[in-house]
Design a protein around this motif. Structure first.
Motif, PDB file in Angstrom:
ATOM      1  N   TRP A   1       0.819  -1.211   0.000  1.00 36.51           N
ATOM      2  CA  TRP A   1       0.000   0.000   0.000  1.00 36.51           C
ATOM      3  C   TRP A   1       0.850   1.258   0.000  1.00 36.51           C
ATOM      4  O   TRP A   1       0.457   2.293  -0.543  1.00 36.51           O
ATOM      5  CB  TRP A   1      -0.916   0.006   1.231  1.00 36.51           C
ATOM      6  CG  TRP A   1      -0.144   0.016   2.523  1.00 36.51           C
ATOM      7  CD1 TRP A   1       0.287  -1.080   3.227  1.00 36.51           C
ATOM      8  CD2 TRP A   1       0.336   1.159   3.227  1.00 36.51           C
ATOM      9  NE1 TRP A   1       1.002  -0.694   4.337  1.00 36.51           N
ATOM     10  CE2 TRP A   1       1.046   0.684   4.371  1.00 36.51           C
ATOM     11  CE3 TRP A   1       0.236   2.541   3.029  1.00 36.51           C
ATOM     12  CZ2 TRP A   1       1.648   1.532   5.289  1.00 36.51           C
ATOM     13  CZ3 TRP A   1       0.847   3.396   3.944  1.00 36.51           C
ATOM     14  CH2 TRP A   1       1.534   2.894   5.063  1.00 36.51           C
ATOM     15  N   HIS A   2       2.026   1.167   0.607  1.00 35.83           N
ATOM     16  CA  HIS A   2       2.864   2.341   0.853  1.00 35.83           C
ATOM     17  C   HIS A   2       3.701   2.731  -0.360  1.00 35.83           C
ATOM     18  O   HIS A   2       4.249   3.820  -0.413  1.00 35.83           O
ATOM     19  CB  HIS A   2       3.813   2.061   2.016  1.00 35.83           C
ATOM     20  CG  HIS A   2       4.836   1.012   1.687  1.00 35.83           C
ATOM     21  ND1 HIS A   2       4.492  -0.291   1.447  1.00 35.83           N
ATOM     22  CD2 HIS A   2       6.186   1.090   1.523  1.00 35.83           C
ATOM     23  CE1 HIS A   2       5.588  -0.983   1.166  1.00 35.83           C
ATOM     24  NE2 HIS A   2       6.623  -0.164   1.204  1.00 35.83           N
ATOM     25  N   GLN A   3       3.816   1.822  -1.338  1.00 36.18           N
ATOM     26  CA  GLN A   3       4.640   2.100  -2.515  1.00 36.18           C
ATOM     27  C   GLN A   3       4.120   1.246  -3.664  1.00 36.18           C
ATOM     28  O   GLN A   3       4.555   0.120  -3.867  1.00 36.18           O
ATOM     29  CB  GLN A   3       6.114   1.790  -2.221  1.00 36.18           C
ATOM     30  CG  GLN A   3       7.068   2.773  -2.871  1.00 36.18           C
ATOM     31  CD  GLN A   3       8.435   2.767  -2.221  1.00 36.18           C
ATOM     32  OE1 GLN A   3       8.583   3.086  -1.051  1.00 36.18           O
ATOM     33  NE2 GLN A   3       9.444   2.404  -2.986  1.00 36.18           N
ATOM     34  N   THR A   4       3.170   1.799  -4.402  1.00 32.93           N
ATOM     35  CA  THR A   4       2.499   1.017  -5.444  1.00 32.93           C
ATOM     36  C   THR A   4       3.347   0.879  -6.703  1.00 32.93           C
ATOM     37  O   THR A   4       3.045   0.075  -7.576  1.00 32.93           O
ATOM     38  CB  THR A   4       1.153   1.652  -5.802  1.00 32.93           C
ATOM     39  OG1 THR A   4       1.356   3.030  -6.145  1.00 32.93           O
ATOM     40  CG2 THR A   4       0.199   1.567  -4.614  1.00 32.93           C
ATOM     41  N   TYR A   5       4.363   1.659  -6.829  1.00 31.73           N
ATOM     42  CA  TYR A   5       5.413   1.483  -7.833  1.00 31.73           C
ATOM     43  C   TYR A   5       6.702   2.007  -7.230  1.00 31.73           C
ATOM     44  O   TYR A   5       6.684   2.791  -6.280  1.00 31.73           O
ATOM     45  CB  TYR A   5       5.104   2.208  -9.151  1.00 31.73           C
ATOM     46  CG  TYR A   5       4.913   3.708  -9.017  1.00 31.73           C
ATOM     47  CD1 TYR A   5       6.008   4.582  -9.012  1.00 31.73           C
ATOM     48  CD2 TYR A   5       3.639   4.258  -8.903  1.00 31.73           C
ATOM     49  CE1 TYR A   5       5.833   5.951  -8.880  1.00 31.73           C
ATOM     50  CE2 TYR A   5       3.457   5.633  -8.774  1.00 31.73           C
ATOM     51  CZ  TYR A   5       4.549   6.465  -8.762  1.00 31.73           C
ATOM     52  OH  TYR A   5       4.376   7.825  -8.635  1.00 31.73           O
ATOM     53  N   THR A   6       7.818   1.558  -7.753  1.00 36.18           N
ATOM     54  CA  THR A   6       9.118   2.062  -7.323  1.00 36.18           C
ATOM     55  C   THR A   6       9.923   2.414  -8.557  1.00 36.18           C
ATOM     56  O   THR A   6      10.060   1.595  -9.467  1.00 36.18           O
ATOM     57  CB  THR A   6       9.881   1.014  -6.496  1.00 36.18           C
ATOM     58  OG1 THR A   6       9.150   0.751  -5.297  1.00 36.18           O
ATOM     59  CG2 THR A   6      11.267   1.523  -6.121  1.00 36.18           C
ATOM     60  N   THR A   7      10.447   3.612  -8.601  1.00 34.30           N
ATOM     61  CA  THR A   7      11.229   4.047  -9.759  1.00 34.30           C
ATOM     62  C   THR A   7      12.716   4.101  -9.428  1.00 34.30           C
ATOM     63  O   THR A   7      13.111   4.212  -8.267  1.00 34.30           O
ATOM     64  CB  THR A   7      10.799   5.445 -10.227  1.00 34.30           C
ATOM     65  OG1 THR A   7      11.074   6.392  -9.178  1.00 34.30           O
ATOM     66  CG2 THR A   7       9.322   5.483 -10.575  1.00 34.30           C
ATOM     67  N   SER A   8      13.512   4.015 -10.465  1.00 38.69           N
ATOM     68  CA  SER A   8      14.943   4.315 -10.374  1.00 38.69           C
ATOM     69  C   SER A   8      15.243   5.369 -11.431  1.00 38.69           C
ATOM     70  O   SER A   8      14.641   5.361 -12.510  1.00 38.69           O
ATOM     71  CB  SER A   8      15.788   3.065 -10.624  1.00 38.69           C
ATOM     72  OG  SER A   8      15.561   2.101  -9.611  1.00 38.69           O
TER      73      SER A   8
END
Length: 359
Positions: free
Chosen positions: A237-244
């Motif tokens: 819930w806290h990070q629905t995607y993660t980018t670099s």
């Protein structure tokens, strides 16, 4: 024709023109960059895209662009990448930009917010909506060019000593939590700390922290958290995607030829697709491995998720009231989520059809 589509077309044209003339590769400038990275290069989807980027640039430039990446701590600590690039100590760095939220509050919205978009919607917003331009606006005061260079899906919500049946259990916990989700945990009474991935196993094993979140199953499995904790909380819930992102010193970027800039941009697009596809392949297999080994992969109840969403929206609105740029990015993302959400709800099959035997 949209601005982003024009840019993509121009980029493709430049690359095709360069490939069509054999003399171009020989005449092209030589680029030799030392690039510190925030995560060890073997972490699926988080840092493997920079390996792909390095290899891709070597190939499409005929060896003229050499991006040599350095593991965390070899050149500088992971949390110093932005400053090092901004000051010109290194031409570029590869990182999770949310690490700099202390000085740039808006960054978690661009690197992985709570109750945010899923990766396809985020990529659409970035490449064809407001995302790319807003990202450049964020980094302009720091003299940095920012390129999206990796996306993965939701993280797990963390490793906990006990199943999470009530948010009252958060109160008093010492927990490693990143991004805006960390602020939500603080609202719920947790003591939040930020530790890099390489320190998490030892911190959990020694009892320095009581719980933690770090990444998606494939990465968490590499870290070995299943050896000391048996409750894996989902969904992320806290990070629905993660980018670099590849952060490039702006003067360094401006000094490059059009061809070199185009090759680096297309390399990052390729790395983004690579990382997303790789993580979607590896994560379900890692999760299955956890469950086969007896890890309790708990899905949070709708009631707990609703409570978390209520607290999260309050945190987001408060942050928006204190930062005009944060407010603009949040508004743009929310508007796009409404439009895309309608399409997703009506155009895609309900999730129950996708995995009818899951629980």
């Amino acid at each position: 024709m949209s601005t982003r589509f024009k840019l993509a077309s121009t980029t493709a044209a430049v690359i095709l023109a360069g490939a069509a003339m054999a003399s171009t590769a020989n005449a092209q400038e030589r680029v030799r960059w030392q690039v510190p990275i925030a995560f060890p290069s073997h972490l699926v989807g988080l840092s493997t895209p920079v390996v792909h980027l390095s290899e891709t640039l070597e190939a499409i430039s005929g060896g003229n662009i050499n991006l040599r990446y350095y593991e965390p701590g070899e050149l500088i600590p992971p949390f110093e990448i932005l400053d090092a690039v901004s000051e010109g100590r290194y031409p570029a760095g590869y990182t999770w930009i949310g690490y700099d939220q202390g000085s740039i509050p808006v960054l978690p919205l661009l690197s992985g917010p709570p109750f945010g978009m899923e990766p396809p919607a985020f990529m659409a917003w970035h490449y064809f909506g407001d995302g790319y331009e807003l990202l450049q606006e964020v980094y302009e005061p720091y003299g940095v060019k920012a390129l999206l260079c990796g996306v993965i899906g939701p993280e797990a919500a963390g490793w906990f000593a006990e199943p999470l049946e009530s948010l009252d259990q958060i109160d008093g916990l010492r927990i490693r939590f990143a991004g805006i989700g960390g602020r939500v945990m603080e609202q719920l009474g947790a003591s939040v700390t930020m530790l890099p991935g390489g320190e998490l196993y030892q911190a959990m094993e020694r009892g320095t922290i009581d719980a933690l979140e770090f990444s998606a199953p494939a990465v968490d499995r590499i870290l070995g958290m299943q050896e000391i904790v048996q409750n894996y909380i989902m969904p992320g819930w806290h990070q629905t995607y993660t980018t670099s992102h590849l952060l490039v010193n702006q003067e360094t970027w401006d000094d490059l030829s059009d061809l070199s800039r185009a090759q680096i941009e297309i390399g990052c697009r390729s790395a983004t697709l690579f990382g997303f596809s790789e993580s979607e392949w590896e994560n379900p297999q890692a999760l299955a491995g956890f469950e086969a080994e007896g890890v309790n992969a708990q899905t949070l109840s709708p009631e707990i998720l609703a409570e978390l969403e209520t607290v999260t929206m309050g945190v987001l609105d408060e942050m928006a009231s204190n930062d005009a740029l944060f407010a603009r990015v949040l508004e743009s993302q929310r508007e796009w989520m409404q439009v895309h959400g309608n399409w997703h709800a009506k155009g895609y099959l309900p999730r129950a059809y996708y995995s009818p035997n899951s629980n």
